[in-house]
Design an enzyme around this catalytic site. Structure first.
Site, mmCIF file in Angstrom:
data_model
loop_
_atom_site.group_PDB
_atom_site.id
_atom_site.type_symbol
_atom_site.label_atom_id
_atom_site.label_comp_id
_atom_site.label_asym_id
_atom_site.label_seq_id
_atom_site.Cartn_x
_atom_site.Cartn_y
_atom_site.Cartn_z
ATOM 1 N N HIS A 103 0.833 -1.209 0.000
ATOM 2 C CA HIS A 103 0.000 0.000 0.000
ATOM 3 C C HIS A 103 0.861 1.249 0.000
ATOM 4 C CE1 HIS A 103 0.904 -0.873 4.222
ATOM 5 N NE2 HIS A 103 0.861 0.434 4.396
ATOM 6 N N HIS A 128 0.709 5.455 1.120
ATOM 7 C CA HIS A 128 0.043 6.494 1.916
ATOM 8 C C HIS A 128 0.009 7.801 1.134
ATOM 9 C CE1 HIS A 128 0.624 4.531 6.003
ATOM 10 N NE2 HIS A 128 1.516 3.869 5.283
#
Ligand code: AMP
Ligand code: ZN
Length: 137
Positions: A100, A102
């Site tokens: 992932h 941010h």
């Protein structure tokens, strides 16, 4: 699908999330412990632990979604800056081992934190998710 992975469970709908956007290969939702208002995560839909495992196609999908969400965050919050950060391995600060990125809006003078302690109010996260989602091209 990795049963022990919270982001896989979010992708499956088995855990709740404040979703902002999704396409075939990526999903964006609000970080529940935001470093700043508007902190969004973009994940691969498939489970890859980190950048070394993720396929070029899935990395490209996340990258395109990150750019899309970044523009939405800019429309909604007009931040002074925007941190785009992706952590690999606990030594780098990674805490959820599903790939992932941010997106963290920044104001001038903000500390360069990547993690926060407190959880945000779900209603507030829902409101922000809807705003960013509504500002996407
Ligand atoms: P990292 O340290 O880069 O692995 O980031 C993991 C991020 O996931 C942290 O910022 C957490 O606040 C966030 N997080 C953990 N659990 C959830 C969840 N259930 N929904 C949304 N964000 C989460
Ligand atoms: Zn996973």
């Amino acid at each position: 699908m990795n049963e022990d992975c919270i982001f896989c469970r979010i992708r499956e709908g088995a855990l709740p999330a404040h979703k902002v956007y999704e396409d075939e290969s990526s999903l964006a939702f609000m970080d529940t412990s935001p470093v700043s208002e508007g902190h969004v995560l973009v994940i691969t839909k498939d489970h890859y632990e980190n950048i070394f495992e993720a396929t070029p196609e899935s990395l490209a999908a996340v990258s395109n979604t990150v750019a899309k969400i970044a523009k939405g965050i800019r429309v909604v919050f007009s931040p002074d800056g925007l941190t785009v950060a992706q952590l690999n391995g606990s030594a780098a600060g990674q805490t959820v081992f599903h790939y992932h990125t941010h997106l963290i809006p920044r104001r001038d003078g903000d500390p360069m934190d990547l993690h926060a302690r407190g959880q945000a109010e779900p209603d507030k996260l829902a409101e922000i998710a809807a705003k960013i989602s509504g500002a996407l091209d």
